[in-house]
Motif scaffolding. Structure first.
Motif, PDB file in Angstrom:
ATOM      1  N   ARG A   1       0.690  -1.263  -0.042  1.00  0.00           N
ATOM      2  CA  ARG A   1      -0.024  -0.034   0.023  1.00  0.00           C
ATOM      3  C   ARG A   1       0.848   1.247  -0.044  1.00  0.00           C
ATOM      4  O   ARG A   1       2.061   1.279   0.446  1.00  0.00           O
ATOM      5  N   ALA A   2       0.301   2.191  -0.432  1.00  0.00           N
ATOM      6  CA  ALA A   2       0.944   3.616  -0.705  1.00  0.00           C
ATOM      7  C   ALA A   2       0.251   4.733   0.100  1.00  0.00           C
ATOM      8  O   ALA A   2      -0.979   4.916  -0.213  1.00  0.00           O
ATOM      9  N   VAL A   3       0.908   5.582   0.588  1.00  0.00           N
ATOM     10  CA  VAL A   3       0.394   6.942   1.160  1.00  0.00           C
ATOM     11  C   VAL A   3       1.156   8.108   0.686  1.00  0.00           C
ATOM     12  O   VAL A   3       2.285   8.135   0.739  1.00  0.00           O
ATOM     13  N   VAL A   4       0.260   9.044   0.124  1.00  0.00           N
ATOM     14  CA  VAL A   4       0.843  10.134  -0.765  1.00  0.00           C
ATOM     15  C   VAL A   4       0.526  11.353   0.392  1.00  0.00           C
ATOM     16  O   VAL A   4      -0.591  11.598   0.632  1.00  0.00           O
ATOM     17  N   MET A   5       1.836  11.988   0.507  1.00  0.00           N
ATOM     18  CA  MET A   5       1.589  13.189   1.557  1.00  0.00           C
ATOM     19  C   MET A   5       2.261  14.732   0.711  1.00  0.00           C
ATOM     20  O   MET A   5       2.872  14.508  -0.212  1.00  0.00           O
ATOM     21  N   LEU A   6       1.380  15.442   1.109  1.00  0.00           N
ATOM     22  CA  LEU A   6       1.648  16.861   0.522  1.00  0.00           C
ATOM     23  C   LEU A   6       1.441  18.136   1.652  1.00  0.00           C
ATOM     24  O   LEU A   6       0.346  17.983   2.479  1.00  0.00           O
ATOM     25  N   LYS A   7       2.381  18.676   1.866  1.00  0.00           N
ATOM     26  CA  LYS A   7       2.314  19.619   2.880  1.00  0.00           C
ATOM     27  C   LYS A   7       2.077  19.427   4.405  1.00  0.00           C
ATOM     28  O   LYS A   7       1.335  19.911   5.013  1.00  0.00           O
ATOM     29  N   GLY A   8       2.656  17.989   4.477  1.00  0.00           N
ATOM     30  CA  GLY A   8       2.437  17.562   5.980  1.00  0.00           C
ATOM     31  C   GLY A   8       0.995  16.784   6.015  1.00  0.00           C
ATOM     32  O   GLY A   8       0.682  16.381   7.292  1.00  0.00           O
ATOM     33  N   GLU A   9       0.316  16.617   5.097  1.00  0.00           N
ATOM     34  CA  GLU A   9      -0.898  16.006   5.054  1.00  0.00           C
ATOM     35  C   GLU A   9      -0.960  14.807   4.053  1.00  0.00           C
ATOM     36  O   GLU A   9      -0.311  14.787   3.007  1.00  0.00           O
ATOM     37  N   ILE A  10      -1.768  14.044   4.375  1.00  0.00           N
ATOM     38  CA  ILE A  10      -2.173  12.593   3.871  1.00  0.00           C
ATOM     39  C   ILE A  10      -3.189  13.039   2.762  1.00  0.00           C
ATOM     40  O   ILE A  10      -4.357  13.347   3.145  1.00  0.00           O
ATOM     41  N   VAL A  11      -2.821  12.962   1.355  1.00  0.00           N
ATOM     42  CA  VAL A  11      -3.910  13.552   0.413  1.00  0.00           C
ATOM     43  C   VAL A  11      -4.441  12.186  -0.058  1.00  0.00           C
ATOM     44  O   VAL A  11      -5.465  12.326  -0.705  1.00  0.00           O
ATOM     45  N   GLU A  12      -3.743  10.751  -0.045  1.00  0.00           N
ATOM     46  CA  GLU A  12      -4.472  10.068  -0.835  1.00  0.00           C
ATOM     47  C   GLU A  12      -3.694   8.702  -0.328  1.00  0.00           C
ATOM     48  O   GLU A  12      -2.410   8.575   0.009  1.00  0.00           O
TER      49      GLU A  12
END
Length: 265
Positions: free
Chosen positions: A57-68
């Motif tokens: 599984r993968a977790v995508v982060m942007l600016k300190g937050e999980i987006v997907e």
């Protein structure tokens, strides 16, 4: 860390500085250790190819937050968030050479007008009109064993009978595992390392036959970016002084004031 037999292994970009062969070996080792011990692994990386190979599984982060977050299969085939779509779409391998590569802002700011980058790739015929650099039967051998008189009995052949041409307007890729001689070759082309045999010809000038003192004028013509930035930059100099230094060495511009203005620019 595996000596402690952890239940959770957090790997923070463990393969970033490795060549692809060694990277694959490390990834396989992590998989094998995981299967043997049943531990969980968090693999932190910016390399989407590594994610596709190693992760479930993968977790995508942007600016300190999980987006997907999703399974790797779903994420790579049906990404929902614009940022994930951008990460997948912006890889150069997905686009023809000479096209404008998309950037993340194209997906996060779709209303923003981005003018396409107009490129005119040099055709193969045009490239081969002028040879910029030629290596002829270049070898760099380092003695590994000497007799009592200092005569070399054995050598490490870092570069061995290598010939190639670089054409004007062309990019030549040099690929190989760590330790195969790529860096030695790069340094030898500048004569930072002296060749054992062969010739280096730059615009009809045989660099191997010139004295080191006469190479000073050519130093601004052939430049190198070293692999290790920390040993390339003098920590005692400010960034402005570091930029100005080569201009002083090669007498570019006529005064310190002009050079300072160029540095700011």
């Amino acid at each position: 860390p595996m000596c402690c037999e952890p239940s959770l292994l957090i790997s923070d970009e463990p393969t970033t500085a490795l060549d692809v062969t060694l990277q694959k070996t490390i990834l396989q080792l992590i998989k094998e250790l995981q299967q043997q011990s049943g531990m969980g692994v968090i693999f932190i990386t910016h390399d989407l190819g590594v994610v596709a190979e190693i992760a479930d599984r993968a977790v995508v982060m942007l600016k300190g937050e999980i987006v997907e977050q999703d399974t790797v299969q779903q994420l790579f085939s049906k990404a929902k968030h614009p940022y994930t779509q951008a990460l997948l779409a912006c890889r150069p391998v997905n686009h023809k050479r000479g096209e404008r590569l998309p950037v993340v802002s194209d997906f996060l700011e779709p209303d923003k007008k981005n003018n396409p980058v107009i490129t005119n790739p040099v055709s193969g015929i045009e490239k081969k009109i002028e040879i910029l650099l030629k290596a002829e039967h270049l070898s760099v051998w380092f003695p590994t064993r000497k007799n009592i008189l200092g005569k070399a009995l054995d050598y490490t052949k870092a570069v061995d009978d290598l010939s190639f041409d670089v054409y004007k307007g062309e990019t030549l890729g040099l690929v190989g595992e760590s330790g195969c001689g790529k860096t030695t070759l790069g340094r030898t082309l500048l004569r930072l390392i002296e060749p054992t045999s062969g010739k280096i010809i730059y615009q009809d000038t045989d660099l191997t036959s010139r004295k080191k003192e006469s190479l000073q004028a050519l130093r601004k013509e052939i430049q190198i970016i070293f692999q290790d930035p920390y040993s390339s930059l003098n920590p005692r100099l400010t960034i402005g002084s570091a930029i100005a230094e080569p201009m002083k060495v090669h007498h570019i511009l006529s005064s310190d004031k002009q050079r300072q203005e160029k540095v700011v620019e």
